[in-house]
Design a protein around this motif. Structure first.
Motif, PDB file in Angstrom:
ATOM      1  N   MET A  10     -72.076  38.341 -26.463  1.00  0.00           N
ATOM      2  CA  MET A  10     -71.651  37.214 -25.737  1.00  0.00           C
ATOM      3  C   MET A  10     -71.035  38.131 -24.468  1.00  0.00           C
ATOM      4  N   ILE A  11     -70.212  38.869 -24.724  1.00  0.00           N
ATOM      5  CA  ILE A  11     -69.453  39.583 -23.626  1.00  0.00           C
ATOM      6  C   ILE A  11     -70.519  40.088 -22.511  1.00  0.00           C
ATOM      7  N   ALA A  12     -71.551  40.730 -23.064  1.00  0.00           N
ATOM      8  CA  ALA A  12     -72.482  41.304 -22.187  1.00  0.00           C
ATOM      9  C   ALA A  12     -73.121  40.154 -21.219  1.00  0.00           C
ATOM     10  N   LYS A  13     -73.410  39.165 -22.046  1.00  0.00           N
ATOM     11  CA  LYS A  13     -74.072  38.198 -21.031  1.00  0.00           C
ATOM     12  C   LYS A  13     -73.175  37.702 -20.076  1.00  0.00           C
ATOM     13  N   LEU A  14     -71.778  37.459 -20.578  1.00  0.00           N
ATOM     14  CA  LEU A  14     -70.853  36.925 -19.283  1.00  0.00           C
ATOM     15  C   LEU A  14     -70.600  37.852 -18.312  1.00  0.00           C
ATOM     16  N   LYS A  15     -70.721  39.322 -18.858  1.00  0.00           N
ATOM     17  CA  LYS A  15     -70.775  40.298 -17.800  1.00  0.00           C
ATOM     18  C   LYS A  15     -71.774  40.205 -16.647  1.00  0.00           C
ATOM     19  N   ASP A  16     -72.885  39.866 -17.162  1.00  0.00           N
ATOM     20  CA  ASP A  16     -74.149  39.812 -16.211  1.00  0.00           C
ATOM     21  C   ASP A  16     -73.923  38.614 -15.341  1.00  0.00           C
ATOM     22  N   LEU A  17     -73.373  37.470 -15.846  1.00  0.00           N
ATOM     23  CA  LEU A  17     -73.080  36.151 -15.215  1.00  0.00           C
ATOM     24  C   LEU A  17     -71.987  36.413 -13.930  1.00  0.00           C
ATOM     25  N   GLY A  18     -71.010  37.101 -14.736  1.00  0.00           N
ATOM     26  CA  GLY A  18     -69.709  37.493 -13.841  1.00  0.00           C
ATOM     27  C   GLY A  18     -70.167  38.121 -12.461  1.00  0.00           C
ATOM     28  N   ASN A  19     -70.979  39.378 -12.805  1.00  0.00           N
ATOM     29  CA  ASN A  19     -71.295  40.228 -11.568  1.00  0.00           C
ATOM     30  C   ASN A  19     -72.220  39.291 -10.642  1.00  0.00           C
ATOM     31  N   SER A  20     -73.185  38.370 -11.185  1.00  0.00           N
ATOM     32  CA  SER A  20     -73.742  37.715 -10.263  1.00  0.00           C
ATOM     33  C   SER A  20     -73.025  36.918  -9.416  1.00  0.00           C
ATOM     34  N   VAL A  21     -71.863  36.413  -9.947  1.00  0.00           N
ATOM     35  CA  VAL A  21     -71.003  35.544  -9.205  1.00  0.00           C
ATOM     36  C   VAL A  21     -69.906  36.234  -8.274  1.00  0.00           C
ATOM     37  N   LEU A  22     -69.554  37.385  -8.939  1.00  0.00           N
ATOM     38  CA  LEU A  22     -68.296  38.031  -8.321  1.00  0.00           C
ATOM     39  C   LEU A  22     -68.764  38.891  -7.373  1.00  0.00           C
ATOM     40  N   GLY A  23     -70.062  39.180  -7.223  1.00  0.00           N
ATOM     41  CA  GLY A  23     -70.669  40.025  -6.279  1.00  0.00           C
ATOM     42  C   GLY A  23     -70.628  39.589  -4.943  1.00  0.00           C
ATOM     43  N   ARG A  24     -70.635  38.161  -4.790  1.00  0.00           N
ATOM     44  CA  ARG A  24     -70.504  37.483  -3.579  1.00  0.00           C
ATOM     45  C   ARG A  24     -69.177  37.847  -2.822  1.00  0.00           C
ATOM     46  N   PHE A  25     -68.258  38.268  -3.540  1.00  0.00           N
ATOM     47  CA  PHE A  25     -66.932  38.625  -3.057  1.00  0.00           C
ATOM     48  C   PHE A  25     -66.512  40.064  -2.990  1.00  0.00           C
ATOM     49  N   GLY A  26     -67.545  40.590  -3.352  1.00  0.00           N
ATOM     50  CA  GLY A  26     -67.320  42.454  -3.499  1.00  0.00           C
ATOM     51  C   GLY A  26     -66.504  42.655  -4.598  1.00  0.00           C
ATOM     52  N   MET A  27     -66.562  41.897  -5.863  1.00  0.00           N
ATOM     53  CA  MET A  27     -66.109  42.220  -6.620  1.00  0.00           C
ATOM     54  C   MET A  27     -67.217  42.331  -8.045  1.00  0.00           C
ATOM     55  N   SER A  28     -66.443  42.883  -9.058  1.00  0.00           N
ATOM     56  CA  SER A  28     -67.489  43.159 -10.360  1.00  0.00           C
ATOM     57  C   SER A  28     -66.718  42.870 -11.360  1.00  0.00           C
ATOM     58  N   VAL A  29     -67.350  42.486 -12.573  1.00  0.00           N
ATOM     59  CA  VAL A  29     -66.621  42.316 -13.943  1.00  0.00           C
ATOM     60  C   VAL A  29     -65.667  43.428 -14.290  1.00  0.00           C
ATOM     61  N   ASP A  30     -66.029  44.714 -13.697  1.00  0.00           N
ATOM     62  CA  ASP A  30     -65.415  45.924 -14.101  1.00  0.00           C
ATOM     63  C   ASP A  30     -64.071  45.897 -13.571  1.00  0.00           C
ATOM     64  N   ASN A  31     -63.728  44.789 -12.716  1.00  0.00           N
ATOM     65  CA  ASN A  31     -62.335  44.658 -12.259  1.00  0.00           C
ATOM     66  C   ASN A  31     -61.528  43.829 -13.356  1.00  0.00           C
ATOM     67  N   PHE A  32     -62.205  43.665 -14.374  1.00  0.00           N
ATOM     68  CA  PHE A  32     -61.514  42.688 -15.231  1.00  0.00           C
ATOM     69  C   PHE A  32     -61.715  43.430 -16.671  1.00  0.00           C
ATOM     70  N   LYS A  33     -60.707  43.207 -17.414  1.00  0.00           N
ATOM     71  CA  LYS A  33     -60.747  43.728 -18.938  1.00  0.00           C
ATOM     72  C   LYS A  33     -60.328  43.038 -19.906  1.00  0.00           C
ATOM     73  N   ALA A  34     -61.179  43.111 -21.119  1.00  0.00           N
ATOM     74  CA  ALA A  34     -61.063  42.150 -22.142  1.00  0.00           C
ATOM     75  C   ALA A  34     -60.050  43.112 -23.090  1.00  0.00           C
ATOM     76  N   VAL A  35     -58.844  42.551 -23.256  1.00  0.00           N
ATOM     77  CA  VAL A  35     -57.803  43.076 -24.011  1.00  0.00           C
ATOM     78  C   VAL A  35     -57.636  42.097 -25.383  1.00  0.00           C
TER      79      VAL A  35
END
Length: 252
Positions: free
Chosen positions: A213-238
């Motif tokens: 589920m995290i992998a799927k959310l990461k892929d989805l997040g990258n597709s959205v955050l990429g528009r703002f020059g960001m990626s999921v790597d800027n976020f960390k699950a703790v």
């Protein structure tokens, strides 16, 4: 009411023309009307006797009907048990498809009987183990569920459904059935051993599903955050060590 005819009397010579006419009429097949009637008391007694006789006959017929129904029920129950027994023989010989047909026949017969839950539950459970042998695990679960609807504490049905759930990697469902089986029979070693085996498998599957589920959310997040020059790597699950739950933290 059955009327018993009296034996015919010997004929006598008529002594008058009227008597001759009566004799001729009798010879022609006509009944001779008696010249005198029975006393009122005798007629009343005869009527009462007839009513009592009819009542007795009706009561006897009702008793015979009830007895016949009971005999029919016993015959049907015997036929259902015979079909189930034949299914058991076929199962023992490894003829699972043929055994399924016999159990189904027993179910159809038992469906017409009152208080046949025991036969029907056993047949559903036996059909379940046939499907289990044939590798049809979904059908096994369905048949076990039907058996448990008739008998919620049916231990064999619980164990067989748990086994089918395990085959399908429905570990949480299998654990629930094994826990119920232990409630029914705390000394059941099969359920206890299975429970120890299933709990780590269930935990492993939950962790795997979480990673997917995290992998799927990461892929989805990258597709959205990429528009703002960001990626999921800027976020960390703790993971919270106390609760085991996860939270997301932003990192520049």
């Amino acid at each position: 009411m059955v009327v018993i005819e009296q034996e015919p009397e010997e004929p006598t010579r008529p002594s008058s023309p009227a008597a001759e006419e009566q004799a001729a009429a009798a010879a022609g097949g006509e009944a001779v009307r008696p010249s005198s009637s029975a006393a009122p008391e005798e007629a009343a007694a005869a009527a009462a006797s007839g009513e009592a006789s009819r009542a007795a006959e009706e009561e006897e017929e009702a008793f015979e009907d009830a007895l016949t129904d009971e005999q029919l029920r016993e015959k049907a129950r015997s036929q259902a048990n015979d079909a189930k027994a034949e299914g058991n023989k076929l199962f023992g010989a490894g003829q699972y498809e043929e055994a399924l047909s016999q159990y189904e026949m027993a179910l159809q017969i038992a469906a017409e009987l009152e208080s046949s839950e025991d036969i029907r539950a056993a047949c559903h459970s036996n059909r379940a183990v046939c499907f289990l042998k044939l590798g049809k695990h979904d059908e096994t679960i369905k048949e076990c569920t039907k058996a448990l609807e008739l008998n919620p504490t049916y231990l064999k049905a619980l164990l067989r459904r748990a086994e089918a759930h395990e085959k399908l990697e429905h570990y949480d469902e299998a654990i629930a059935d094994m826990k119920k089986a232990i409630e029914v029979d705390p000394s059941n070693q099969q359920a206890t051993r299975s429970l120890f085996r299933l709990e780590p498998l269930a935990a492993e599957k939950r962790e795997k599903m979480k990673e997917e589920m995290i992998a799927k959310l990461k892929d989805l997040g990258n597709s959205v955050l990429g528009r703002f020059g960001m990626s999921v790597d800027n976020f960390k699950a703790v993971k919270d060590p106390n609760t085991g739950s996860y939270s997301v933290q932003f990192q520049k």
